[in-house]
Enzyme design. Structure first.
Site, PDB file in Angstrom:
ATOM      1  N   CYS A 404       0.912  -1.126   0.047  1.00  0.00           N
ATOM      2  CA  CYS A 404       0.012   0.054  -0.026  1.00  0.00           C
ATOM      3  C   CYS A 404       0.905   1.346  -0.014  1.00  0.00           C
ATOM      4  O   CYS A 404       0.471   2.302  -0.668  1.00  0.00           O
ATOM      5  CB  CYS A 404      -0.915  -0.022   1.265  1.00  0.00           C
ATOM      6  SG  CYS A 404      -0.146  -0.168   2.786  1.00  0.00           S
ATOM      7  N   HIS A 448      -1.811   0.843   7.113  1.00  0.00           N
ATOM      8  CA  HIS A 448      -2.194   0.962   5.897  1.00  0.00           C
ATOM      9  C   HIS A 448      -1.802   2.342   5.502  1.00  0.00           C
ATOM     10  O   HIS A 448      -1.608   3.393   6.699  1.00  0.00           O
ATOM     11  CB  HIS A 448      -3.516   0.778   5.597  1.00  0.00           C
ATOM     12  CG  HIS A 448      -4.087   0.969   4.163  1.00  0.00           C
ATOM     13  ND1 HIS A 448      -3.710  -0.091   3.356  1.00  0.00           N
ATOM     14  CD2 HIS A 448      -5.211   1.634   3.664  1.00  0.00           C
ATOM     15  CE1 HIS A 448      -4.436   0.156   2.061  1.00  0.00           C
ATOM     16  NE2 HIS A 448      -5.198   1.161   2.375  1.00  0.00           N
ATOM     17  N   ASP A 464      -7.636   6.022  -2.398  1.00  0.00           N
ATOM     18  CA  ASP A 464      -6.946   4.801  -1.727  1.00  0.00           C
ATOM     19  C   ASP A 464      -6.613   3.977  -3.023  1.00  0.00           C
ATOM     20  O   ASP A 464      -7.577   3.204  -3.551  1.00  0.00           O
ATOM     21  CB  ASP A 464      -7.736   3.978  -0.971  1.00  0.00           C
ATOM     22  CG  ASP A 464      -6.943   2.975  -0.288  1.00  0.00           C
ATOM     23  OD1 ASP A 464      -5.697   2.871  -0.568  1.00  0.00           O
ATOM     24  OD2 ASP A 464      -7.285   2.245   0.929  1.00  0.00           O
TER      25      ASP A 464
END
Length: 650
Positions: A404, A448, A464
């Site tokens: 991520c 994250h 995202d």
């Protein structure tokens, strides 16, 4: 005569001291614990060979050696670790110096202090039960010391009885006695234990290291409905400045009071968040927090900061709304969030040009960039190939596989090249639902990174890019157990009904639920929680609190006094109870029953008066005599006697 403690007493005491000190093997330096272990084994050997115990000079030299070891390891005698080491070393040395009963008492009391220091390191319910158990054994040592004929089992029973009798008083004092908070200067004694977690610096791949950690970060219990998985973003540090490899959080000094406060719309979620001990004083609220308890502040980056010691567990009442508008952007913020390290490469500029439309609308560029990630064979992995040089460009055009943080940093970089203010946000996403306790557990494996872009009229908006590559990461969350076991990406299956959960998983969730309530209602019962609880009972001042304390202690003391001082009624022999029922029936038939009559005398007189009952009277008397006075009675005789007495009619 010299004091010679009994072998039973010494073994009892040394065993309990060994159990009390054992958990400190993980808390104090191995050298200090080894020194204590040597003293304990030496004293244990001296139980059978007293002549091998050290003399005063040797004990003095050992004391100097212990002080030297303590200073070499801790460089101080103050603070949690140094103080615990001091007590453990002193306890070991004192074991070699037992000349009277007073020394035994000093050792036992010192051992109680060492037992209490365990809670400076761990406050779990298992540790509490363990310390309660070993303190019970230590209390039995004192009982053995003061017994005329010491025996192990009776001493343990007496110890258990004393502890059970003291628990009601301890509960009243725990609930009602005013709480004393640790002074703020105690924070200077920092916990030296390393804790994993997010930091002020982010590198692509740094969060991947956390993805294999099951360490608990915080737990959340919502008052009503849980937000859907796609909204479970727990906001942490914001990273704006970069050198092309590392991203750092900008200073927030001077921007604590943002002129444009967020405007909130839609559903707000109320919840209780319990933070575990950590390195930073960050509180990971659900994005975006609207209301928060005292002791918290929201900085200019919309991150919650606590004024409590981050090394302590803390609980907060919060409210958050996923729909918000942060308003305008200052010149300083725009400059910070458009910063790029040097001139972008030709390939980067060409990619940005391809994704932009003629009007250079930010929303369209962002949509095209997300679509680019979906269509250009990008992959989500925990173990991408190293990218030491030009990591963003290497990731975008060569490797195309990452975690991520790779996607978030590359996404933000491209937005900045396109003159769109953007920044990286770190935190946690998702969490595992505990079906038993009804709360979310967020672990380091849920760490994250995502992106924020500033858009005109909307303020800072979350994007995202990971959701474009691996939407299951957002919608289903991380399967922590499988991910740690395999070392590869594993996402949780669709949430199962509680009936379909395996017994092992339900057992673990049950235990985690017990631990959550233990931490919330026992460990976190601080001044604020106590005040709220007492106010719910109508206790608003110290006068009422004093009355409650006196009445509660007097009531419990009265019950205990009645229980301890009442006559000890021994349990009657069931055979004797049945025989007395038989005698009562004879009295109704007009047969005199004198207090001095033996069973045979009474049977002869009763049979003479009532020949028709002679056989029944004889059988009842014979079985009673066998049960009461003879060793050859059978277990079935009592039931036979009960049947005969019940069927006896006059």
């Amino acid at each position: 005569m010299p004091f010679l403690p009994s072998t039973r007493l010494m073994l009892f005491m040394l065993g309990s001291i060994g159990l009390i000190t054992l958990p400190h093997a993980w808390h104090i330096p191995p050298v200090l614990f080894g020194f204590f272990t040597l003293m304990l084994l030496w004293r244990l050997f001296g139980v059978w060979r007293p002549s091998y115990l050290p003399n005063r000079l040797t004990v003095f030299l050992l004391m100097l050696a212990g002080i030297g070891l303590l200073y070499s390891q801790q460089h101080s005698v103050f603070g949690r670790d140094a103080g615990t080491g001091l007590f453990v070393v002193a306890l070991g040395l004192k074991l070699l110096e037992i000349h009277g009963k007073r020394d035994v008492y000093v050792i036992v009391y010192l051992a109680f202090i060492v037992a209490v220091t365990q809670f400076l390191y761990e406050e779990s319910i298992l540790m509490a039960l363990y310390i309660l158990l070993v303190c019970g054994v230590l209390l039995a040592t004192l009982i053995t010391q003061n017994s005329q004929a010491p025996q192990t089992l009776p001493a343990l029973k007496t110890s258990a009885a004393l502890i059970l009798q003291s628990l009601p008083l301890a509960l009243v004092l725990f609930v009602l006695f005013p709480r004393l908070e640790a002074p703020h200067w105690s924070w200077l004694d920092d916990d030296t234990q390393a804790r994993s977690g997010l930091s002020n610096t982010l590198e692509p791949g740094s969060i991947a290291e956390l993805s294999l950690s099951p360490e608990l970060v915080f737990r959340v219990k919502f008052d009503g409905e849980l937000p859907p998985p796609a909204q479970r973003y727990w906001r942490g540090p914001v990273y704006a400045s970069t050198d092309g490899v590392r991203w750092r959080a900008p200073p927030v000094l001077g921007r604590e009071n943002n002129p444009d406060q967020p405007a909130f719309t839609g559903t707000a979620y109320d919840y209780t968040l319990m933070m575990e001990p950590q390195k930073q004083n960050w509180v990971f609220a659900l994005e975006m927090p609207t209301q928060f308890a005292g002791g918290l502040r929201r900085n200019g980056l919309y991150q919650l900061i606590s004024n409590k010691n981050p090394g302590d567990r803390a609980e907060y009442r919060l409210s958050s709304s996923p729909a918000y508008n942060t308003g305008g952007i200052s010149k300083t913020e725009r400059r910070e969030n458009l910063q790029v390290p040097g001139k972008p490469s030709v390939r980067i500029v060409e990619l940005v040009r391809q994704l932009q439309d003629k009007q250079a609308r930010p929303e369209l560029f962002i949509g095209n960039l997300l679509q680019h990630f979906r269509q250009e064979n990008f992959h989500y992995t925990l173990s991408p190939d190293p990218m030491p040089d030009q990591p963003i460009e290497t990731f975008l055009f060569e490797r195309r596989a990452g975690f991520c943080s790779h996607y978030a940093t590359a996404f933000v970089y491209l937005l900045r090249v396109a003159e769109i203010p953007a920044r990286v946000v770190g935190g946690y996403q998702g969490g595992q639902i505990n079906e038993v306790g009804g709360f979310l557990e967020i672990r380091q494996a849920d760490a994250h990174a995502w992106a924020e872009a500033w858009l005109e009229g909307r303020g800072w908006v979350r994007f995202d890019p990971t959701a474009a590559i691996a939407p299951e990461r957002i919608e289903r969350g991380v399967n922590v157990d499988l991910q740690i076991a395999s070392g590869a990406v594993n996402f949780s299956p669709v949430q199962l009904d509680a009936k379909t959960l395996s017994w092992l998983q339900r057992g673990r969730q049950l235990w985690q639920s017990v631990d959550y309530n233990w931490q919330r209602w026992i460990i976190n019962y601080d001044t604020v929680n106590q005040k709220a609880f007492l106010q719910s009972l109508g206790i608003n001042d110290f006068v009422k609190l004093g009355y409650w304390l006196l009445i509660s202690i007097a009531g419990i003391g009265g019950i205990l006094a009645w229980r301890l001082l009442r006559p000890n009624r021994r349990r009657q022999d069931p055979a004797l109870v049945l025989y007395r029922q038989f005698c009562a029936k004879l009295s109704k038939a007009g047969i005199e029953v004198d207090a001095g009559d033996g069973p045979k005398t009474l049977a002869e007189r009763a049979a003479h008066r009532r020949p028709d009952l002679a056989e029944s009277i004889g059988r009842i008397t014979a079985i009673f005599i066998r049960l009461r006075y003879q060793a050859d009675s059978k277990t079935s005789d009592l039931q036979v006697l009960k049947t005969l007495v019940a069927s006896f009619r006059v």
